[in-house]
Design a protein around this motif. Structure first.
Motif, PDB file in Angstrom:
ATOM      1  N   GLN A  10       0.855  -1.196   0.000  1.00 19.34           N
ATOM      2  CA  GLN A  10       0.000   0.000   0.000  1.00 19.34           C
ATOM      3  C   GLN A  10       0.891   1.246   0.000  1.00 19.34           C
ATOM      4  N   LEU A  11       0.634   2.125  -0.938  1.00 20.61           N
ATOM      5  CA  LEU A  11       1.392   3.361  -1.033  1.00 20.61           C
ATOM      6  C   LEU A  11       0.981   4.279   0.120  1.00 20.61           C
ATOM      7  N   LYS A  12       1.978   4.767   0.880  1.00 17.15           N
ATOM      8  CA  LYS A  12       1.678   5.630   2.040  1.00 17.15           C
ATOM      9  C   LYS A  12       2.587   6.856   2.021  1.00 17.15           C
ATOM     10  N   VAL A  13       2.076   7.958   2.510  1.00 16.02           N
ATOM     11  CA  VAL A  13       2.932   9.142   2.642  1.00 16.02           C
ATOM     12  C   VAL A  13       3.868   8.949   3.836  1.00 16.02           C
ATOM     13  N   ASN A  14       4.937   9.752   3.855  1.00 12.22           N
ATOM     14  CA  ASN A  14       5.861   9.766   4.990  1.00 12.22           C
ATOM     15  C   ASN A  14       5.415  10.905   5.912  1.00 12.22           C
ATOM     16  N   ILE A  15       4.687  10.541   6.985  1.00  8.92           N
ATOM     17  CA  ILE A  15       4.082  11.569   7.833  1.00  8.92           C
ATOM     18  C   ILE A  15       5.136  12.414   8.552  1.00  8.92           C
ATOM     19  N   GLU A  16       6.261  11.808   8.894  1.00  8.69           N
ATOM     20  CA  GLU A  16       7.309  12.591   9.579  1.00  8.69           C
ATOM     21  C   GLU A  16       7.872  13.670   8.662  1.00  8.69           C
ATOM     22  N   ARG A  17       8.058  13.315   7.392  1.00  3.04           N
ATOM     23  CA  ARG A  17       8.570  14.301   6.427  1.00  3.04           C
ATOM     24  C   ARG A  17       7.532  15.391   6.192  1.00  3.04           C
ATOM     25  N   LEU A  18       6.270  14.987   6.048  1.00  7.98           N
ATOM     26  CA  LEU A  18       5.181  15.950   5.843  1.00  7.98           C
ATOM     27  C   LEU A  18       5.118  16.923   7.030  1.00  7.98           C
ATOM     28  N   THR A  21       8.054  19.388   7.168  1.00  5.53           N
ATOM     29  CA  THR A  21       7.941  20.404   6.116  1.00  5.53           C
ATOM     30  C   THR A  21       6.882  21.445   6.508  1.00  5.53           C
ATOM     31  N   LEU A  22       5.765  20.972   7.046  1.00  3.95           N
ATOM     32  CA  LEU A  22       4.686  21.880   7.444  1.00  3.95           C
ATOM     33  C   LEU A  22       5.139  22.780   8.600  1.00  3.95           C
ATOM     34  N   LEU A  23       5.885  22.211   9.542  1.00  2.00           N
ATOM     35  CA  LEU A  23       6.383  23.008  10.678  1.00  2.00           C
ATOM     36  C   LEU A  23       7.397  24.054  10.200  1.00  2.00           C
ATOM     37  N   GLU A  24       8.206  23.664   9.214  1.00  7.16           N
ATOM     38  CA  GLU A  24       9.181  24.614   8.654  1.00  7.16           C
ATOM     39  C   GLU A  24       8.440  25.790   8.008  1.00  7.16           C
ATOM     40  N   GLY A 101      -4.669  26.151   4.148  1.00  9.64           N
ATOM     41  CA  GLY A 101      -3.970  26.309   2.875  1.00  9.64           C
ATOM     42  C   GLY A 101      -2.661  25.564   2.855  1.00  9.64           C
ATOM     43  N   ALA A 102      -1.804  25.841   3.839  1.00  6.22           N
ATOM     44  CA  ALA A 102      -0.469  25.222   3.896  1.00  6.22           C
ATOM     45  C   ALA A 102      -0.553  23.699   3.855  1.00  6.22           C
ATOM     46  N   LEU A 103      -1.542  23.123   4.552  1.00  6.86           N
ATOM     47  CA  LEU A 103      -1.681  21.668   4.566  1.00  6.86           C
ATOM     48  C   LEU A 103      -1.826  21.118   3.146  1.00  6.86           C
ATOM     49  N   GLY A 104      -2.693  21.754   2.350  1.00  7.79           N
ATOM     50  CA  GLY A 104      -2.943  21.263   0.998  1.00  7.79           C
ATOM     51  C   GLY A 104      -1.717  21.349   0.102  1.00  7.79           C
ATOM     52  N   VAL A 105      -0.904  22.383   0.329  1.00  6.74           N
ATOM     53  CA  VAL A 105       0.316  22.557  -0.469  1.00  6.74           C
ATOM     54  C   VAL A 105       1.356  21.515  -0.055  1.00  6.74           C
ATOM     55  N   VAL A 106       1.564  21.389   1.256  1.00  4.55           N
ATOM     56  CA  VAL A 106       2.599  20.474   1.748  1.00  4.55           C
ATOM     57  C   VAL A 106       2.191  19.010   1.500  1.00  4.55           C
ATOM     58  N   ALA A 107       0.894  18.709   1.619  1.00  5.09           N
ATOM     59  CA  ALA A 107       0.427  17.345   1.321  1.00  5.09           C
ATOM     60  C   ALA A 107       0.636  17.033  -0.162  1.00  5.09           C
ATOM     61  N   ALA A 108       0.414  18.025  -1.016  1.00  2.66           N
ATOM     62  CA  ALA A 108       0.651  17.822  -2.456  1.00  2.66           C
ATOM     63  C   ALA A 108       2.124  17.520  -2.700  1.00  2.66           C
ATOM     64  N   LEU A 109       3.004  18.276  -2.040  1.00  2.00           N
ATOM     65  CA  LEU A 109       4.441  18.028  -2.176  1.00  2.00           C
ATOM     66  C   LEU A 109       4.781  16.611  -1.702  1.00  2.00           C
ATOM     67  N   GLU A 110       4.163  16.196  -0.596  1.00  3.47           N
ATOM     68  CA  GLU A 110       4.420  14.856  -0.047  1.00  3.47           C
ATOM     69  C   GLU A 110       3.943  13.765  -1.024  1.00  3.47           C
ATOM     70  N   VAL A 111       2.831  14.022  -1.702  1.00  2.00           N
ATOM     71  CA  VAL A 111       2.345  13.053  -2.701  1.00  2.00           C
ATOM     72  C   VAL A 111       3.358  12.929  -3.842  1.00  2.00           C
ATOM     73  N   LEU A 112       3.864  14.066  -4.323  1.00  6.56           N
ATOM     74  CA  LEU A 112       4.858  14.015  -5.406  1.00  6.56           C
ATOM     75  C   LEU A 112       6.125  13.308  -4.948  1.00  6.56           C
ATOM     76  N   ARG A 113       6.562  13.648  -3.717  1.00  7.93           N
ATOM     77  CA  ARG A 113       7.777  13.021  -3.178  1.00  7.93           C
ATOM     78  C   ARG A 113       7.604  11.503  -3.048  1.00  7.93           C
ATOM     79  N   THR A 114       6.456  11.090  -2.532  1.00  6.25           N
ATOM     80  CA  THR A 114       6.209   9.654  -2.348  1.00  6.25           C
ATOM     81  C   THR A 114       6.211   8.931  -3.695  1.00  6.25           C
ATOM     82  N   CYS A 115       5.544   9.517  -4.677  1.00  6.04           N
ATOM     83  CA  CYS A 115       5.473   8.864  -5.994  1.00  6.04           C
ATOM     84  C   CYS A 115       6.850   8.768  -6.645  1.00  6.04           C
ATOM     85  N   LYS A 116       7.666   9.821  -6.440  1.00  8.98           N
ATOM     86  CA  LYS A 116       9.016   9.797  -7.003  1.00  8.98           C
ATOM     87  C   LYS A 116       9.845   8.717  -6.309  1.00  8.98           C
ATOM     88  N   GLU A 117       9.781   8.730  -4.969  1.00  9.58           N
ATOM     89  CA  GLU A 117      10.545   7.784  -4.157  1.00  9.58           C
ATOM     90  C   GLU A 117      10.175   6.330  -4.457  1.00  9.58           C
TER      91      GLU A 117
END
Ligand SMILES: [Zn+2]
Length: 420
Positions: A10-18, A21-24, A101-117
């Motif tokens: 099952q494809l999963k996001v990396n919650i720690e990375r997300l 990034t959101l805290l940053e 707003g920030a959540l949707g942007v950072v979650a989108a980045l996490e989706v791209l990162r996960t798919c690339k990884e």
């Protein structure tokens, strides 16, 4: 040779990375005094957040670019094919929270990162979109409206905030050409779908104990600036029956709001006076002018017209009664919209497949999705806001809900990006 069929992991996001990034991101525009985030559209902090995002996209080879309206894009996959676009806005209200707003942007980045990884094979590229000036300092959803092709030079050059500051000045100060926003338009054939993950900003999901809200429609919003003009006089020498007190007019109108909604609105109607300025603003002077904002919402456009007409009628009558002049200007009118029905059903199926509890619901707040829906199939997902609180430093969403929402976004995005 291994002939045992292995289940696809099952494809999963990396919650720690997300999370990190959101805290940053939450530190850009953070104010130590009130603990709020100040990334108002085209402010220095807002532009800094855009550059920060572009650096992250660059580091991942996600081909960052900023369009003429200040929207930031990144992409994973074929550069020429139509995109499955994911995102939300990077700007905040003054003293805003870290998820809106920030959540949707950072979650989108996490989706791209996960798919690339995970080297996910896609038929269509995944695109990240971080829109500009969504929160409405100058009217709202500038970036998304620009993408939908709804702007004209006249509209852009006339946009101003409640204090009269021009959008065009703010854009110029940020090093942008205001008219360049017209170049941000996207044609429908360049986008296959748009998905936005956003916090609910209301109490419904928490109350129903659901993890996911699948939004089926968004309320429309109108915003007015209203002026009641009387006469500033000495608070001691002007008898009570010889005054033109602008504040008394405003107070009367505030009292009328429940009646206006009862008689002219629906159970989804909202009317709010959110910002008030009295002039000259001195304790010993009768207010000669009351300047205030009026925001109306409903999910039915006819009801919005009825509300507006009823407010006008009421304000005219009140002005006559108090010997005031009544002026108003409509700053914005965003029509209500319905989300793409097939997408709503698909999102519900994906939520069920992840064992997430979900509910279909309307959105009482406006979102970028409503403009993206003009050019593509658009869907909007909510995760719960603790206590329903938003637009405040107390805005919070539990990380477990963030993870669930991001995993649903990932699953839905991959489904859309692999459809033939
Ligand atoms: Zn938002």
């Amino acid at each position: 040779m291994d002939t045992v069929a292995r289940p696809t992991p099952q494809l999963k996001v990396n919650i720690e990375r997300l999370k990190s990034t959101l805290l940053e991101l939450s530190r850009i525009g953070f104010n130590e005094d009130d603990k709020g985030i100040y990334r108002v559209g085209f402010s220095e902090a807002d532009m800094a957040a855009r550059r920060w995002l572009m650096d992250l996209l660059e580091a991942e080879d996600f081909c960052p670019r900023m369009d003429g309206a200040g929207n930031v894009y990144g992409r994973f996959g074929d550069p020429d094919s139509p995109t499955v676009t994911l995102g939300s806005h990077l700007d905040t209200v003054p003293a805003g929270g870290m998820f809106d707003g920030a959540l949707g942007v950072v979650a989108a980045l996490e989706v791209l990162r996960t798919c690339k990884e995970q080297q996910v094979t896609l038929a269509w590229p995944l695109e990240l979109l971080a829109t500009s000036e969504e929160e409405g300092r100058y009217g709202g959803m500038l970036g998304a409206q620009a993408i939908a092709g709804d702007l004209t030079p006249g509209v852009i050059l006339n946009m101003h905030d409640a204090d009269g500051n021009l959008l065009s000045d703010a854009m110029t100060a940020a090093g942008m050409d205001p008219i360049g926003a017209l170049d941000a338009r996207r044609l429908p054939e360049t986008m296959r779908a748009f998905l936005e993950l956003h916090i609910e900003q209301g109490p419904v999901l928490e109350k129903l104990e659901k993890t996911i809200g699948v939004v089926d429609g968004i309320s429309g919003v109108f915003k007015w600036i209203v002026r009641l003009i009387g006469k500033a006089d000495h608070a001691g020498t002007a008898p009570m029956n010889m005054r033109s007190d602008a504040f008394m007019g405003l107070a009367d109108f505030a009292h009328e709001i429940p009646r206006i909604i009862d008689e002219n609105g629906t159970d989804r109607s909202r009317l709010t006076v959110g910002k008030v300025e009295l002039k000259p603003g001195s304790p010993h002077t009768i207010p000669g002018e009351a300047l205030f904002t009026l925001v109306g919402r409903d999910s039915d456009e006819d009801a919005m017209h009825e509300l507006g007409n009823a407010c006008r009628k009421s304000l005219r009558a009140i002005a006559r009664r108090h010997n005031l002049r009544f002026e108003h200007e409509q700053i914005s009118w965003l029509a209500p919209m319905s989300c793409n029905f097939e997408l709503v059903e698909m999102l519900e199926r994906q939520a069920a497949s992840l064992d997430l509890s979900y509910v279909r619901m309307p959105s009482g707040a406006g979102h970028d999705t409503q403009f993206l829906a003009e050019i593509t199939r658009a869907g909007l997902l909510f995760v719960p806001s603790v206590g329903g609180v938003s637009h405040s430093p107390d805005e919070w969403t539990h990380w477990s809900d963030v993870e669930s929402g991001a995993n649903l976004l990932l699953k839905a995005a991959v489904a859309l990006a692999t459809e033939r």
